[in-house]
Scaffold this active site. Structure first.
Site, mmCIF file in Angstrom:
data_model
loop_
_atom_site.group_PDB
_atom_site.id
_atom_site.type_symbol
_atom_site.label_atom_id
_atom_site.label_comp_id
_atom_site.label_asym_id
_atom_site.label_seq_id
_atom_site.Cartn_x
_atom_site.Cartn_y
_atom_site.Cartn_z
ATOM 1 N N ASP A 24 0.874 -1.181 0.000
ATOM 2 C CA ASP A 24 0.000 0.000 0.000
ATOM 3 C C ASP A 24 0.903 1.221 0.000
ATOM 4 O O ASP A 24 0.811 2.073 0.853
ATOM 5 C CB ASP A 24 -0.953 0.007 1.196
ATOM 6 N N ASP A 29 7.042 1.283 2.608
ATOM 7 C CA ASP A 29 6.892 0.333 1.499
ATOM 8 C C ASP A 29 7.898 0.667 0.399
ATOM 9 O O ASP A 29 8.519 -0.237 -0.190
ATOM 10 C CB ASP A 29 5.490 0.403 0.892
#
Length: 332
Positions: A24, A29
Site C-alpha cells: 500500500d 513500502d
C-alpha cells in the site's frame, strides 16, 4: 514457543529468491521495494497494489515512481483491491502524506497507463501457478488482496514457498488504536482469513518487533545524506513523517524509546535473507474481529487454546548488522 530459527526454515543469504510484493505504498513500502531491487539474489516477479496508507491510485503511482528511480520499470505493477472487505477504509495520510510519499511533487512521475490490465489478484494466482513452490510473497499493507486470492482459489497458498507479513502485534500494543496495528486494523477480516487459511511457512514482523529493532537517529541522518539520487529521494519522502516520528508525542508511543522505524523493511529483509531472523515465537495466531476495543488485534495462542495445526513464526530477533547493510545498499 520462543526459539532460534533453523537453517531449513530460514534458507540462506545466497539462495535465489523469487518475490511477489504486495504493498500500500507509503514511505516504508517504498524503502522495502528499494531494498529488494538492490539485492542481487532477488527476482521481483511483480508488485501488486492495495489501498491502505493512501488511496489506490496514489499507491500505484508511488510504486511506479520507485521503479523509475531504480531504473526498473520493467517490473510489472498490478492494481488490486481499493477498499477493505467490509469497505470501511482507514488511511495514514497524517503520517505518510496525502499522496503516501510525503506530498513531494513529482512532475515526471510515470502515468497510470503503465499499470498492467490484469487485476492484482488474478496476477497473484497466475504467478503462483507458473512458479509453484518457488515464490515468497511479501505483504506490507492491508491483506485484502491475499484474502481475495485464497477465497477465489483455495489452493493458492499451497503453491507459495513462504509468506512474509508486516503487520499485527504480539503484546497488545497498537499504533492506530490502543491495541491495533495499522495494516491489520485497515482490514481485520482479511487478516483473519489470511492467518487462518494460509498454511505455507509464514513469518510476521509485528509493530513491537519493528520498534525494538529501530535504528538510531544519528544513523538515519547519515543514511539520508549519502549524496546519492536514492538517498535524496528517501530524504524528501520522509521529511513529512519526521515531524511526527521525531516529536515528543510520537517518541513516547514508540516501544522502548525513540528511533527510526521502517516497519515494512523488516519483513522484506527477512524474505531476502532468512539469516537476518535470529529468534521467532512459533505459535498459532488469529485476529480479533468483534471486540469493542480490540478489533484488529493479533492474538498469539501460546497455550494451544485454538487447537490450530498450522503455526506461524512471529519474528522476535534480528541480526541488525545484516539489516543495516540491506538498508544502506538500498540507497547506493
Amino acid at each position: 514457543m520462543l526459539c532460534p530459527v533453523s537453517e531449513k526454515c530460514r534458507g540462506t543469504e545466497k539462495s535465489e529468491k523469487k518475490l511477489l510484493i504486495d504493498v500500500d505504498c507509503g514511505t516504508d513500502d517504498a524503502q522495502a521495494i528499494m531494498m529488494a531491487i538492490a539485492s542481487p539474489n532477488v527476482t521481483i516477479l511483480g508488485i501488486t497494489c492495495v489501498g491502505g496508507n493512501t488511496d489506490l491510485d496514489n499507491v500505484c503511482t508511488n510504486v511506479l515512481r520507485v521503479l523509475k528511480l531504480c531504473d526498473r520499470l520493467d517490473i510489472p505493477v498490478f492494481r488490486g483491491a481499493e477498499t477493505a472487505i467490509l469497505g470501511q477504509n482507514i488511511h495514514a495520510s497524517y503520517f505518510h502524506g496525502k499522496d503516501g510519499l510525503g506530498d513531494v511533487p513529482d512532475a515526471s512521475a510515470p502515468g497510470l497507463e503503465l499499470i498492467q490490465k490484469e487485476h492484482a489478484v488474478d496476477a497473484m494466482k497466475r504467478f503462483a501457478s507458473e512458479y509453484p513452490g518457488q515464490i515468497s510473497l511479501v505483504a506490507t499493507g492491508p491483506l485484502t488482496n491475499l484474502a481475495l486470492a485464497v477465497r477465489m482459489d483455495p489452493t493458492f497458498p499451497h503453491k507459495l514457498n513462504s509468506l512474509y507479513i508486516m503487520g499485527g502485534n504480539m503484546e497488545s500494543r497498537g499504533n492506530t488504536t490502543a491495541v491495533g496495528e495499522f495494516n491489520f486494523l485497515a482490514d481485520p477480516e482479511a487478516a483473519y482469513i489470511v492467518l487462518n487459511d494460509y498454511l505455507c511457512t509464514t513469518y510476521i514482523a509485528t509493530w513491537e518487533f519493528s520498534c525494538r529493532h529501530k535504528l538510531s537517529w544519528d544513523w538515519y541522518d547519515k543514511w539520508i545524506n549519502m549524496g546519492t539520487e536514492k538517498s535524496d529521494f528517501i530524504k524528501k519522502i520522509y521529511a513529512h513523517s519526521l515531524q511526527y516520528s521525531r516529536s515528543e508525542k510520537e517518541e513516547k508511543a514508540i516501544v522502548d524509546g525513540p528511533g527510526f522505524v521502517s516497519c515494512d523493511s523488516y519483513a522484506m529483509a527477512a524474505a531476502i535473507d532468512g539469516s537476518i531472523v535470529t529468534k521467532v515465537i512459533e505459535c498459532a495466531v488469529t485476529v480479533e474481529l468483534s471486540g469493542k476495543f480490540t478489533r484488529g488485534m493479533m492474538v498469539l495462542d501460546l497455550i494451544d487454546e485454538l487447537k490450530k495445526k498450522n503455526k506461524v513464526f512471529v519474528i522476535n530477533g534480528c541480526d541488525m548488522e545484516k539489516f543495516v547493510l540491506l538498508m544502506e545498499s538500498a540507497v547506493k
